[in-house]
Design a protein around this motif. Structure first.
Motif, PDB file in Angstrom:
ATOM      1  N   PRO A  56       0.812  -1.226   0.000  1.00 16.61           N
ATOM      2  CA  PRO A  56       0.000   0.000   0.000  1.00 16.61           C
ATOM      3  C   PRO A  56       0.844   1.274   0.000  1.00 16.61           C
ATOM      4  N   TYR A  57       1.949   1.271   0.740  1.00 16.30           N
ATOM      5  CA  TYR A  57       2.857   2.424   0.707  1.00 16.30           C
ATOM      6  C   TYR A  57       3.363   2.649  -0.711  1.00 16.30           C
ATOM      7  N   TRP A  58       3.833   1.582  -1.357  1.00 18.53           N
ATOM      8  CA  TRP A  58       4.388   1.708  -2.700  1.00 18.53           C
ATOM      9  C   TRP A  58       3.343   2.207  -3.697  1.00 18.53           C
ATOM     10  N   VAL A  59       2.141   1.665  -3.623  1.00 17.38           N
ATOM     11  CA  VAL A  59       1.084   2.093  -4.543  1.00 17.38           C
ATOM     12  C   VAL A  59       0.797   3.583  -4.378  1.00 17.38           C
ATOM     13  N   ALA A  60       0.683   4.024  -3.145  1.00 17.84           N
ATOM     14  CA  ALA A  60       0.406   5.441  -2.884  1.00 17.84           C
ATOM     15  C   ALA A  60       1.545   6.322  -3.373  1.00 17.84           C
ATOM     16  N   GLN A  61       2.772   5.885  -3.169  1.00 18.45           N
ATOM     17  CA  GLN A  61       3.931   6.681  -3.570  1.00 18.45           C
ATOM     18  C   GLN A  61       4.030   6.792  -5.094  1.00 18.45           C
ATOM     19  N   ILE A  62       3.816   5.679  -5.799  1.00 19.66           N
ATOM     20  CA  ILE A  62       3.902   5.705  -7.258  1.00 19.66           C
ATOM     21  C   ILE A  62       2.767   6.537  -7.846  1.00 19.66           C
ATOM     22  N   PHE A  63       1.572   6.350  -7.323  1.00 19.74           N
ATOM     23  CA  PHE A  63       0.424   7.113  -7.820  1.00 19.74           C
ATOM     24  C   PHE A  63       0.614   8.611  -7.550  1.00 19.74           C
ATOM     25  N   GLY A  64       1.057   8.948  -6.345  1.00 26.87           N
ATOM     26  CA  GLY A  64       1.264  10.355  -6.013  1.00 26.87           C
ATOM     27  C   GLY A  64       2.336  10.993  -6.873  1.00 26.87           C
ATOM     28  N   GLY A  65       3.441  10.286  -7.096  1.00 24.53           N
ATOM     29  CA  GLY A  65       4.500  10.819  -7.947  1.00 24.53           C
ATOM     30  C   GLY A  65       4.049  11.012  -9.378  1.00 24.53           C
TER      31      GLY A  65
END
Length: 296
Positions: A56-65
Motif C-alpha cells: 500500500p505504501y508503494w502504490v500510494a507513492q507511485i500514484f502520487g509521484g
C-alpha cells in the motif's frame, strides 16, 4: 553546458531537501512520511512498519509521484522547449527528459559534455546504492525513539540535499524509485528503458541500510514500539494496570529507596510501547510487594 548540469548549484538539491523537510513535518506523525519506496522497504526490514503495509505504501507513492509529474507536464508551455534547445526543435517530452534519471549517454554530465565524460551502468549502480543506503540509514537513525534528535525532518531534508548535490551530475539523483517512475512516464523512451536500474539500486541500498540497522539496534518486540505503529488496546490496558499497582504500592512502602524504584518505573511508563519491559517491572514489583507485606 556542463555548468548548467543539475546539481552543480544548490537550488535543486535544497529544493528537494526543503520539500521533504516540510512534507515530513506535516504528515510524519500520520504515516511516517516516507514518500519513497526505498524508505518504506528499509522501514519494513528494520521493523518499523509491517510487511503487509509495504505494498500500500508503494502504490500510494507511485500514484502520487505520477500525478504530480502529470500536473507539471501539463503546465509546461509547448513553446518553452523550443526556446531552450539550440536547434529550436525540442518538445515537451524532450524537455521533461531532462528531469529523468539516466546513465551512459543519458547521464547529465554525459549529455552536457556530448560524450566526453561518461558514467556507465556500474557507476550509476554504485552511486545510487550508496546514496540511498546513507539516506535510509539516516532516516532510521534519527526517527528511532531513543534518538536525541529533536527535529528529525531537518536532518533528513539536509541529508537528502547533500546526497542529491553529489549524485545529480552522474544520474540526476534518483534515490527514489517513485520519483524516477513519475518522470520516466512523461519522458522519451530511453528513460523507461533505463528505469529498472533506478528501482533496483535504491531498493538494494535501502535493504543494506535496513539490515545494518537491525544489526546495530535491538529489534522491536511489541506493537507501538515505533512511531508509525499505533499501540494496541491490550498494551494500553496493561499500562493502566501497572500504573494503578505502582500507586497502590507507593502508599505502603516504608523505604525511600523503594519509592525511587517506583518513580523510575512510573517514568518509564510514559509510553504504552514500553510494555516491552513488562517482565522486569513485574519482577521488581513482586520484590516490592514482598517488602510491603513484611513491613506490615
Amino acid at each position: 553546458s556542463i555548468n548548467s548540469v543539475a546539481g552543480s548549484g544548490l537550488a535543486v538539491p535544497l529544493g528537494f531537501g526543503i520539500a521533504v523537510l516540510g512534507a515530513a513535518s506535516a504528515v510524519g506523525h500520520i504515516s511516517g512520511g516516507h514518500f519513497n519506496p526505498a524508505v518504506s522497504l528499509g522501514a519494513a526490514i528494520g521493523g518499523r512498519i509491517s510487511w503487509a503495509d509495504l505494498v500500500p505504501y508503494w502504490v500510494a507513492q507511485i500514484f502520487g509521484g505520477a500525478a504530480a509529474a502529470a500536473i507539471l507536464y501539463l503546465l509546461v508551455p509547448s513553446t518553452l522547449p523550443g526556446l531552450i534547445t539550440q536547434d529550436g526543435t525540442g518538445t515537451v517530452r524532450t524537455f521533461f527528459s531532462g528531469t529523468s534519471n539516466g546513465f551512459g549517454e543519458h547521464s547529465p554530465l554525459g549529455s552536457a559534455s556530448t560524450g566526453a565524460v561518461s558514467f556507465s551502468l556500474t557507476h550509476a549502480l554504485i552511486i545510487e546504492v550508496v546514496t540511498t543506503a546513507i539516506f535510509v540509514g539516516v532516516i532510521l537513525g534519527v526517527t528511532d525513539k531513543r534518538s536525541k534528535i529533536s527535529y528529525a525532518p531537518a536532518a533528513i531534508g539536509l541529508t537528502l540535499a547533500v546526497l542529491i548535490a553529489l549524485a545529480a551530475p552522474i544520474t540526476n539523483a534518483s534515490l527514489n524509485p517513485a520519483r524516477s517512475t513519475a518522470t520516466a512516464i512523461f519522458s522519451e523512451g530511453w528513460a523507461l528503458n533505463q528505469l529498472w536500474l533506478f528501482w533496483a539500486a535504491p531498493l538494494l541500498g535501502a535493504a543494506i541500510a535496513g539490515l545494518v540497522y537491525l544489526l546495530v539496534t535491538p529489534t522491536p518486540e511489541t506493537a507501538g514500539e515505533w512511531p508509525e505503529v499505533e499501540p494496541t488496546a491490550e498494551a494500553e490496558a496493561e499500562r493502566d494496570k501497572l500504573i494503578a499497582k505502582i500507586a497502590e504500592l507507593e502508599e505502603a512502602l516504608p523505604d525511600p529507596a523503594d519509592v525511587s524504584v517506583l518513580l523510575h518505573l512510573a517514568a518509564s511508563l510514559r509510553n504504552p510501547s514500553d510494555i516491552t519491559y513488562r517482565p522486569l517491572w513485574i519482577a521488581s514489583m513482586h520484590n516490592l510487594r514482598f517488602k510491603t507485606k513484611r513491613s506490615r
